[in-house]
Write a protein that holds these residues in place. Structure first.
Motif, PDB file in Angstrom:
ATOM      1  N   ILE A  98       0.837  -1.204   0.000  1.00  0.00           N
ATOM      2  CA  ILE A  98       0.000   0.000   0.000  1.00  0.00           C
ATOM      3  C   ILE A  98       0.873   1.256   0.000  1.00  0.00           C
ATOM      4  CG2 ILE A  98      -1.616   1.356   1.392  1.00  0.00           C
ATOM      5  CD1 ILE A  98      -2.913  -1.274   2.246  1.00  0.00           C
ATOM      6  N   LEU A  99       1.920   1.260   0.823  1.00  0.00           N
ATOM      7  CA  LEU A  99       2.817   2.414   0.880  1.00  0.00           C
ATOM      8  C   LEU A  99       3.517   2.639  -0.458  1.00  0.00           C
ATOM      9  CD1 LEU A  99       4.421   1.964   4.423  1.00  0.00           C
ATOM     10  CD2 LEU A  99       2.724   3.664   3.714  1.00  0.00           C
ATOM     11  N   ALA A 100       3.903   1.553  -1.126  1.00  0.00           N
ATOM     12  CA  ALA A 100       4.544   1.682  -2.437  1.00  0.00           C
ATOM     13  C   ALA A 100       3.588   2.303  -3.452  1.00  0.00           C
ATOM     14  CB  ALA A 100       5.025   0.309  -2.923  1.00  0.00           C
ATOM     15  N   CYS A 101       2.323   1.888  -3.401  1.00  0.00           N
ATOM     16  CA  CYS A 101       1.328   2.466  -4.305  1.00  0.00           C
ATOM     17  C   CYS A 101       1.102   3.938  -4.009  1.00  0.00           C
ATOM     18  CB  CYS A 101       0.010   1.698  -4.197  1.00  0.00           C
ATOM     19  SG  CYS A 101       0.056   0.021  -4.868  1.00  0.00           S
ATOM     20  N   LEU A 102       1.011   4.285  -2.735  1.00  0.00           N
ATOM     21  CA  LEU A 102       0.810   5.683  -2.354  1.00  0.00           C
ATOM     22  C   LEU A 102       1.997   6.544  -2.766  1.00  0.00           C
ATOM     23  CD1 LEU A 102      -0.800   5.396   1.207  1.00  0.00           C
ATOM     24  CD2 LEU A 102      -1.899   6.213  -0.888  1.00  0.00           C
ATOM     25  N   PHE A 103       3.202   6.030  -2.569  1.00  0.00           N
ATOM     26  CA  PHE A 103       4.397   6.783  -2.946  1.00  0.00           C
ATOM     27  C   PHE A 103       4.439   7.005  -4.458  1.00  0.00           C
ATOM     28  CE2 PHE A 103       8.929   6.900  -4.166  1.00  0.00           C
ATOM     29  CZ  PHE A 103       9.311   8.046  -3.486  1.00  0.00           C
ATOM     30  N   SER A 104       4.124   5.971  -5.223  1.00  0.00           N
ATOM     31  CA  SER A 104       4.129   6.101  -6.680  1.00  0.00           C
ATOM     32  C   SER A 104       3.067   7.094  -7.143  1.00  0.00           C
ATOM     33  CB  SER A 104       3.889   4.732  -7.331  1.00  0.00           C
ATOM     34  OG  SER A 104       4.876   3.802  -6.938  1.00  0.00           O
ATOM     35  N   ALA A 105       1.885   7.046  -6.516  1.00  0.00           N
ATOM     36  CA  ALA A 105       0.823   7.991  -6.870  1.00  0.00           C
ATOM     37  C   ALA A 105       1.237   9.423  -6.555  1.00  0.00           C
ATOM     38  CB  ALA A 105      -0.465   7.635  -6.130  1.00  0.00           C
ATOM     39  N   SER A 106       1.893   9.630  -5.405  1.00  0.00           N
ATOM     40  CA  SER A 106       2.322  10.983  -5.039  1.00  0.00           C
ATOM     41  C   SER A 106       3.417  11.488  -5.962  1.00  0.00           C
ATOM     42  CB  SER A 106       2.798  11.009  -3.584  1.00  0.00           C
ATOM     43  OG  SER A 106       3.953  10.209  -3.417  1.00  0.00           O
ATOM     44  N   MET A 107       4.315  10.610  -6.393  1.00  0.00           N
ATOM     45  CA  MET A 107       5.360  11.008  -7.342  1.00  0.00           C
ATOM     46  C   MET A 107       4.735  11.392  -8.681  1.00  0.00           C
ATOM     47  SD  MET A 107       8.498  10.986  -6.170  1.00  0.00           S
ATOM     48  CE  MET A 107       9.575  10.687  -7.571  1.00  0.00           C
ATOM     49  N   ALA A 108       3.731  10.616  -9.122  1.00  0.00           N
ATOM     50  CA  ALA A 108       3.067  10.936 -10.386  1.00  0.00           C
ATOM     51  C   ALA A 108       2.350  12.278 -10.300  1.00  0.00           C
ATOM     52  CB  ALA A 108       2.075   9.825 -10.749  1.00  0.00           C
ATOM     53  N   LEU A 109       1.681  12.531  -9.172  1.00  0.00           N
ATOM     54  CA  LEU A 109       0.985  13.802  -9.019  1.00  0.00           C
ATOM     55  C   LEU A 109       1.973  14.967  -8.994  1.00  0.00           C
ATOM     56  CD1 LEU A 109      -1.702  15.260  -8.568  1.00  0.00           C
ATOM     57  CD2 LEU A 109      -1.385  14.926  -6.106  1.00  0.00           C
ATOM     58  N   SER A 110       3.089  14.796  -8.318  1.00  0.00           N
ATOM     59  CA  SER A 110       4.109  15.846  -8.280  1.00  0.00           C
ATOM     60  C   SER A 110       4.660  16.118  -9.683  1.00  0.00           C
ATOM     61  CB  SER A 110       5.256  15.431  -7.346  1.00  0.00           C
ATOM     62  OG  SER A 110       4.798  15.242  -6.028  1.00  0.00           O
ATOM     63  N   ALA A 111       4.910  15.044 -10.435  1.00  0.00           N
ATOM     64  CA  ALA A 111       5.411  15.215 -11.794  1.00  0.00           C
ATOM     65  C   ALA A 111       4.391  15.918 -12.680  1.00  0.00           C
ATOM     66  CB  ALA A 111       5.782  13.848 -12.394  1.00  0.00           C
ATOM     67  N   TYR A 112       3.107  15.649 -12.448  1.00  0.00           N
ATOM     68  CA  TYR A 112       2.075  16.344 -13.223  1.00  0.00           C
ATOM     69  C   TYR A 112       2.088  17.835 -12.939  1.00  0.00           C
ATOM     70  CZ  TYR A 112      -2.426  18.306 -14.418  1.00  0.00           C
ATOM     71  OH  TYR A 112      -3.412  19.137 -14.895  1.00  0.00           O
ATOM     72  N   PHE A 113       2.221  18.204 -11.670  1.00  0.00           N
ATOM     73  CA  PHE A 113       2.173  19.619 -11.318  1.00  0.00           C
ATOM     74  C   PHE A 113       3.316  20.418 -11.948  1.00  0.00           C
ATOM     75  CE2 PHE A 113      -0.439  18.569  -7.353  1.00  0.00           C
ATOM     76  CZ  PHE A 113      -1.600  19.065  -7.931  1.00  0.00           C
ATOM     77  N   VAL A 114       4.485  19.786 -12.124  1.00  0.00           N
ATOM     78  CA  VAL A 114       5.607  20.538 -12.687  1.00  0.00           C
ATOM     79  C   VAL A 114       5.688  20.416 -14.205  1.00  0.00           C
ATOM     80  CG1 VAL A 114       6.943  20.286 -10.573  1.00  0.00           C
ATOM     81  CG2 VAL A 114       7.304  18.672 -12.439  1.00  0.00           C
ATOM     82  N   SER A 115       5.052  19.407 -14.778  1.00  0.00           N
ATOM     83  CA  SER A 115       5.159  19.197 -16.221  1.00  0.00           C
ATOM     84  C   SER A 115       3.853  19.397 -16.972  1.00  0.00           C
ATOM     85  CB  SER A 115       5.663  17.780 -16.507  1.00  0.00           C
ATOM     86  OG  SER A 115       4.681  16.807 -16.135  1.00  0.00           O
ATOM     87  N   ARG A 116       2.723  19.246 -16.259  1.00  0.00           N
ATOM     88  CA  ARG A 116       1.385  19.311 -16.862  1.00  0.00           C
ATOM     89  C   ARG A 116       1.174  18.211 -17.902  1.00  0.00           C
ATOM     90  NH1 ARG A 116      -1.462  21.777 -13.102  1.00  0.00           N
ATOM     91  NH2 ARG A 116      -0.383  23.639 -12.385  1.00  0.00           N
ATOM     92  N   ARG A 117       1.912  17.143 -17.807  1.00  0.00           N
ATOM     93  CA  ARG A 117       1.682  15.980 -18.680  1.00  0.00           C
ATOM     94  C   ARG A 117       0.533  15.165 -18.096  1.00  0.00           C
ATOM     95  NH1 ARG A 117       6.495  12.257 -19.708  1.00  0.00           N
ATOM     96  NH2 ARG A 117       5.116  11.461 -21.326  1.00  0.00           N
ATOM     97  N   GLU A 118      -0.554  15.062 -18.849  1.00  0.00           N
ATOM     98  CA  GLU A 118      -1.764  14.441 -18.301  1.00  0.00           C
ATOM     99  C   GLU A 118      -1.641  12.934 -18.142  1.00  0.00           C
ATOM    100  OE1 GLU A 118      -5.003  15.800 -20.702  1.00  0.00           O
ATOM    101  OE2 GLU A 118      -5.012  17.784 -19.769  1.00  0.00           O
ATOM    102  N   VAL A 119      -0.625  12.336 -18.747  1.00  0.00           N
ATOM    103  CA  VAL A 119      -0.423  10.906 -18.549  1.00  0.00           C
ATOM    104  C   VAL A 119      -0.196  10.602 -17.073  1.00  0.00           C
ATOM    105  CG1 VAL A 119       2.088  10.989 -18.939  1.00  0.00           C
ATOM    106  CG2 VAL A 119       0.839   8.870 -19.367  1.00  0.00           C
ATOM    107  N   TYR A 120       0.401  11.547 -16.338  1.00  0.00           N
ATOM    108  CA  TYR A 120       0.664  11.319 -14.920  1.00  0.00           C
ATOM    109  C   TYR A 120      -0.622  11.258 -14.094  1.00  0.00           C
ATOM    110  CZ  TYR A 120       5.725  11.860 -15.443  1.00  0.00           C
ATOM    111  OH  TYR A 120       7.043  11.682 -15.779  1.00  0.00           O
ATOM    112  N   LEU A 121      -1.687  11.903 -14.555  1.00  0.00           N
ATOM    113  CA  LEU A 121      -2.962  11.804 -13.843  1.00  0.00           C
ATOM    114  C   LEU A 121      -3.507  10.384 -13.926  1.00  0.00           C
ATOM    115  CD1 LEU A 121      -4.718  15.129 -14.910  1.00  0.00           C
ATOM    116  CD2 LEU A 121      -3.607  14.601 -12.725  1.00  0.00           C
TER     117      LEU A 121
END
Length: 322
Positions: free
Chosen positions: A13-36
């Protein structure tokens, strides 16, 4: 044994949460919608795994073989809702990669998958059959997204997109094989290993999990964290520009990393982006308001820094590097 499974589940569960948070952070700085889509993918696995934990440690799931074999499908409608979001996230990510995302292309597989899964919940003759059909339909839907991506790659993609997608050949094949193993493991577990369950045994805990699916999620997590970390690193030093060329949108941080690795100036990177789009020196000069001679000088310097001698070698060098 139950303590070990509890720790394993919490770590997953922690691994999934960490990966989701990394994807969200990457979206905020890149605006690449694939990360959503990637973020939704990991959040769904986090919630599904939490349901498993709820069933096992609040004693909703029976602890005997007879109880497991005859117990009804737990939380079917919650799992159906989660499954719909999961399917939507997979198609979102795949369609983003092949540059063909539309709401219709996402809605159609979700509707078909939801109808088939709801039918299994309502009309399957027993709990095991309902679960096998439920998860089997989802696996087939994931396969369909990969098949659609493969068809697009072969039929509709331009040369630059093919080179871009070729970098993901190994993860694509690995994920496709793992999806097949997920369906195989579900079939074996529900119709071969389930009757072998003894009270609170290893197979008892394994019956609620699919280890091939967990491996697939962990593989995806490693790839996502690596990609998101690269995006965050690049954008920390270089915020995204207000406008970008088509190739920059496609390659995103890869272009920045390539330029940094080969010490290309911002102007040379602009020239490189247009080279990657297939433009000749005259068109590059017109796009950047430069003389043809200046463009030739930039191209020559790019060749020298990248240690290539032609445009074809430059293209191969760019799309081969990670």
């Amino acid at each position: 044994m139950s303590e070990a499974w509890f720790c394993y589940t919490i770590l997953f569960i922690l691994a999934c949460l960490f990966s989701a948070s990394m994807a969200l952070s990457a979206y905020f700085v890149s605006r690449r919608e694939v990360y959503l889509g990637i973020m939704a993918f990991f959040l769904i696995f986090c919630l599904e795994t939490a349901l498993i934990l709820l069933d096992e440690y609040s004693y909703l799931k029976p602890s005997t073989r007879e109880g497991v074999l005859g117990f009804p499908f737990l939380h079917p409608w919650i799992k159906l809702a989660l499954s719909e979001v999961f399917v939507a996230s997979v198609w979102w990510v795949v369609l983003e990669f092949i540059e063909r995302r539309t709401w219709m292309r996402i809605a159609v597989p979700c509707i078909l998958c939801g109808f088939a899964q709801a039918s299994a919940i309502l009309f399957a003759p027993d709990s095991r059959c309902a679960q096998w059909v439920f998860y089997g339909v989802r696996d087939v839907c994931v396969w369909a997204s990969l098949g659609y991506a493969l068809r697009t790659y072969r039929v509709h993609a331009d040369d630059a997109l093919r080179r871009h997608l070729a970098r993901y050949r190994a993860p694509f094949l690995t994920f496709a094989v793992l999806v097949g193993l997920v369906l195989t493991e579900d079939s074996l577990m529900m119709y071969f290993f389930a009757p072998l369950i003894t009270d609170m045994s290893f197979i008892y805990h394994l019956s609620e999990r699919n280890m091939c699916e967990n491996v697939a999620v962990i593989v995806c997590a490693v790839l996502v964290v690596r990609s998101a970390a690269g995006t965050l690193t690049v954008r920390f030093h270089e915020p995204p520009a207000a406008t970008s060329t088509k190739i920059e949108r496609r390659a995103h941080d890869q272009l920045s990393r390539y330029a940094s690795r080969h010490a290309l100036t911002p102007r040379k990177r602009d020239v490189l982006a247009l080279i990657l789009e297939g433009k000749d020196n005259q068109n590059i000069a017109s796009s950047l308001t430069l003389s043809v001679g200046t463009v030739k000088a930039h191209v020559h310097n790019i060749y020298r820094k990248a240690d290539v001698s032609s445009r074809q070698q430059l293209l191969q060098s760019f799309w081969r590097e990670d």
